[in-house]
Design a protein around this motif. Structure first.
Motif, PDB file in Angstrom:
ATOM      1  N   ALA A  29      19.560  39.594  51.275  1.00 27.71           N
ATOM      2  CA  ALA A  29      19.443  41.223  52.043  1.00 27.71           C
ATOM      3  C   ALA A  29      18.277  41.355  52.863  1.00 27.71           C
ATOM      4  O   ALA A  29      18.154  41.848  53.824  1.00 27.71           O
ATOM      5  CB  ALA A  29      19.205  42.000  50.882  1.00 27.71           C
ATOM      6  N   GLN A  30      17.041  40.704  52.559  1.00 27.31           N
ATOM      7  CA  GLN A  30      16.049  40.551  53.382  1.00 27.31           C
ATOM      8  C   GLN A  30      16.290  40.112  54.707  1.00 27.31           C
ATOM      9  O   GLN A  30      15.578  40.330  55.883  1.00 27.31           O
ATOM     10  CB  GLN A  30      14.630  40.115  52.715  1.00 27.31           C
ATOM     11  CG  GLN A  30      14.239  40.831  51.460  1.00 27.31           C
ATOM     12  CD  GLN A  30      13.394  39.889  50.788  1.00 27.31           C
ATOM     13  OE1 GLN A  30      12.910  38.977  51.128  1.00 27.31           O
ATOM     14  NE2 GLN A  30      13.021  40.648  49.423  1.00 27.31           N
ATOM     15  N   GLN A  31      17.083  38.932  54.769  1.00 27.60           N
ATOM     16  CA  GLN A  31      17.368  38.452  55.940  1.00 27.60           C
ATOM     17  C   GLN A  31      18.174  39.159  56.757  1.00 27.60           C
ATOM     18  O   GLN A  31      18.412  38.751  57.950  1.00 27.60           O
ATOM     19  CB  GLN A  31      17.860  37.073  55.729  1.00 27.60           C
ATOM     20  CG  GLN A  31      16.848  35.891  55.303  1.00 27.60           C
ATOM     21  CD  GLN A  31      15.613  35.559  56.254  1.00 27.60           C
ATOM     22  OE1 GLN A  31      15.881  35.320  57.602  1.00 27.60           O
ATOM     23  NE2 GLN A  31      14.502  35.665  55.976  1.00 27.60           N
ATOM     24  N   ASN A  32      19.163  39.828  56.233  1.00 25.78           N
ATOM     25  CA  ASN A  32      20.114  40.763  56.949  1.00 25.78           C
ATOM     26  C   ASN A  32      19.776  42.095  56.776  1.00 25.78           C
ATOM     27  O   ASN A  32      20.781  42.932  56.133  1.00 25.78           O
ATOM     28  CB  ASN A  32      21.265  40.388  56.767  1.00 25.78           C
ATOM     29  CG  ASN A  32      21.859  38.828  57.031  1.00 25.78           C
ATOM     30  OD1 ASN A  32      22.020  38.578  58.166  1.00 25.78           O
ATOM     31  ND2 ASN A  32      21.544  37.875  56.069  1.00 25.78           N
ATOM     32  N   PRO A  33      18.453  42.995  57.070  1.00 25.05           N
ATOM     33  CA  PRO A  33      18.449  44.201  56.869  1.00 25.05           C
ATOM     34  C   PRO A  33      19.334  45.092  57.799  1.00 25.05           C
ATOM     35  O   PRO A  33      19.735  44.667  58.819  1.00 25.05           O
ATOM     36  CB  PRO A  33      17.017  44.380  57.167  1.00 25.05           C
ATOM     37  CG  PRO A  33      16.716  43.373  58.225  1.00 25.05           C
ATOM     38  CD  PRO A  33      17.548  42.116  57.737  1.00 25.05           C
ATOM     39  N   LYS A  34      19.386  46.296  57.223  1.00 29.16           N
ATOM     40  CA  LYS A  34      20.012  47.304  57.954  1.00 29.16           C
ATOM     41  C   LYS A  34      19.070  48.077  59.031  1.00 29.16           C
ATOM     42  O   LYS A  34      18.194  48.473  58.676  1.00 29.16           O
ATOM     43  CB  LYS A  34      20.429  48.371  57.389  1.00 29.16           C
ATOM     44  CG  LYS A  34      21.764  48.107  56.159  1.00 29.16           C
ATOM     45  CD  LYS A  34      23.026  48.290  57.013  1.00 29.16           C
ATOM     46  CE  LYS A  34      24.310  48.144  56.120  1.00 29.16           C
ATOM     47  NZ  LYS A  34      25.455  48.383  56.924  1.00 29.16           N
ATOM     48  N   LEU A  35      19.506  47.745  60.381  1.00 28.36           N
ATOM     49  CA  LEU A  35      18.710  48.194  61.553  1.00 28.36           C
ATOM     50  C   LEU A  35      19.711  48.802  62.375  1.00 28.36           C
ATOM     51  O   LEU A  35      20.656  48.339  62.702  1.00 28.36           O
ATOM     52  CB  LEU A  35      18.081  47.055  62.092  1.00 28.36           C
ATOM     53  CG  LEU A  35      16.891  46.127  61.299  1.00 28.36           C
ATOM     54  CD1 LEU A  35      16.279  45.228  62.055  1.00 28.36           C
ATOM     55  CD2 LEU A  35      15.891  47.131  61.056  1.00 28.36           C
ATOM     56  N   THR A  36      19.076  49.986  62.761  1.00 30.77           N
ATOM     57  CA  THR A  36      19.616  50.562  64.311  1.00 30.77           C
ATOM     58  C   THR A  36      18.533  50.818  65.459  1.00 30.77           C
ATOM     59  O   THR A  36      17.537  51.356  65.095  1.00 30.77           O
ATOM     60  CB  THR A  36      19.909  52.032  63.566  1.00 30.77           C
ATOM     61  OG1 THR A  36      21.054  51.821  62.621  1.00 30.77           O
ATOM     62  CG2 THR A  36      20.723  52.780  65.013  1.00 30.77           C
ATOM     63  N   TRP A  37      18.832  50.253  66.448  1.00 31.56           N
ATOM     64  CA  TRP A  37      18.006  50.311  67.505  1.00 31.56           C
ATOM     65  C   TRP A  37      18.702  51.096  68.559  1.00 31.56           C
ATOM     66  O   TRP A  37      19.896  51.061  68.793  1.00 31.56           O
ATOM     67  CB  TRP A  37      17.666  48.861  68.060  1.00 31.56           C
ATOM     68  CG  TRP A  37      16.543  48.079  67.364  1.00 31.56           C
ATOM     69  CD1 TRP A  37      15.832  48.405  66.258  1.00 31.56           C
ATOM     70  CD2 TRP A  37      15.879  46.730  67.802  1.00 31.56           C
ATOM     71  NE1 TRP A  37      14.894  47.440  65.773  1.00 31.56           N
ATOM     72  CE2 TRP A  37      14.876  46.451  66.775  1.00 31.56           C
ATOM     73  CE3 TRP A  37      16.110  46.276  68.765  1.00 31.56           C
ATOM     74  CZ2 TRP A  37      14.254  45.350  66.929  1.00 31.56           C
ATOM     75  CZ3 TRP A  37      15.064  45.061  69.172  1.00 31.56           C
ATOM     76  CH2 TRP A  37      14.258  44.486  68.263  1.00 31.56           C
TER      77      TRP A  37
END
Length: 368
Positions: A29-37
């Motif tokens: 989960a830490q390697q594939n965090p939920k991000l919105t840019w």
């Protein structure tokens, strides 16, 4: 081993496996965090190839991360003025932009070398210099001072020399001309009597229509047809000696990029490389048909004379000598490009140019 012992050991192993899965999940989960840019483009949606590169990047990143990393692409002016996209990234207002380095030469002329300079590299050489010639490392060493990190994310190929209300038969015809032209080309043009204007793409047509400017360069047939320049200035010159292979970059807020997991950094890098190749391919595939359409609509094709090119080339070399003498950032990037260009053109004329010239002759003779 009896059955009871076997199942006891198997059960213990199963518990161990389950524990391993439970322990591994948070790390994944830490390697594939939920991000919105958010991405601010300097280009309008109507220019679907150049704006489309930003959408290509966003789509590639979303697919490679199963939707965990999403990038929202905004066209020129939707959230950031088109010529301030990199400024917004540096300030952290948005995480990234899709823009051209040379829009920011007001900060430092060295920015021009990230896109194109007059009589510089063609598209293939530009990509080679950035990728294998150390160019991108040099550019990012310079951009670090602005809290920016950049990756090549598009190239238009050699551009056209622009639209003019009158014929340009000699260098005298350039004097007093008000022309929309970006980057160091404007400074070089000013040496031969042109008054350069830097205007965002979406504002060029009305300026040309109203007579605020007398001429404009933009990209090439595909985009120029969409923008309708042929309706208000019929003389279409070539080549754009100031943009032999201009790069478009994805700019990232340096801190934000460095905070990304390594796999996200690599996914972004690969997405930009793909968009870079796709843009050039799409322009190469689209410009010929657009050029035929422009000519059918009344555009008058004209080539810049050798005399004009020679005068402008001399003015460009003078400009580079002046800038190199007083600007170490410019000199570092320029010297690297010059050294690369010497060998690149040596090789190009042996094989590529000879082959292309022969094939072009066959095309003209109708024997292709």
């Amino acid at each position: 081993m009896n059955r009871r012992t076997f199942f006891k050991q198997a059960g213990t192993a199963g518990l161990g496996a389950a524990s391993a899965v439970a322990l591994a999940a948070p790390a994944i989960a830490q390697q594939n965090p939920k991000l919105t840019w958010r991405l601010a483009s300097s280009f309008p949606k109507s220019l679907d190839i150049i704006f489309g590169a930003a959408e290509d990047i966003a789509r590639s990143v979303a697919e490679a991360t199963d939707g965990n990393f999403t990038i929202q692409s905004f066209a020129a002016g939707e959230i950031i003025p088109p010529l301030q996209a990199a400024d917004a990234v540096a300030a952290g207002t948005v995480e990234m932009a899709h823009t051209c380095c040379y829009y920011y030469i007001g900060k430092d002329p060295a920015f021009a070398l990230g896109t194109a300079i007059p009589f510089g590299l063609n598209a293939r050489m530009t990509n080679a210099w950035f990728t294998a010639g150390g160019g991108n490392d040099l550019l990012n060493a310079f951009l670090a001072g602005y809290n920016l990190y950049a990756l090549p994310a598009g190239n238009t190929g050699a551009q056209m020399g622009g639209w003019y209300r009158k014929e340009i038969k000699s260098i005298e015809d350039l004097k007093g001309l008000k022309m929309r032209i970006a980057g160091l080309a404007g400074e070089v043009m000013s040496k031969v009597g042109v008054t350069p204007q830097q205007i965002a793409g979406s504002d060029v047509y009305p300026a040309l229509e109203k007579g605020t400017i007398d001429a404009t360069e933009f990209v090439g047939p595909y985009d120029d047809l969409k923008l309708g320049f042929y309706k208000v200035a019929k003389y279409y010159y070539y080549p754009a000696w100031w943009e032999g292979g201009p790069a478009v970059h994805a700019f990232f807020n340096r801190e934000k990029f460095n905070e990304l997991p390594k796999n996200y950094q690599r996914i972004l890098s690969d997405a930009c490389a793909s968009a870079n190749a796709n843009m050039l391919a799409r322009y190469d595939a689209s410009n010929a048909a657009a050029l035929r359409k422009l000519v059918a609509e009344g555009a008058q094709l004209r080539a810049f004379s050798s005399d004009i090119l020679d005068v402008c080339h001399k003015a460009a070399k003078e400009t580079y000598a002046e800038l190199s003498a007083k600007n170490e950032n410019f000199k570092t990037l320029y010297d690297s490009q010059q050294a690369f260009k010497q060998d690149a053109y040596l090789w190009a004329q042996i094989a590529e140019y000879s082959f292309d010239t022969y094939m072009m002759l066959q095309q003209r003779a109708g024997t292709l």
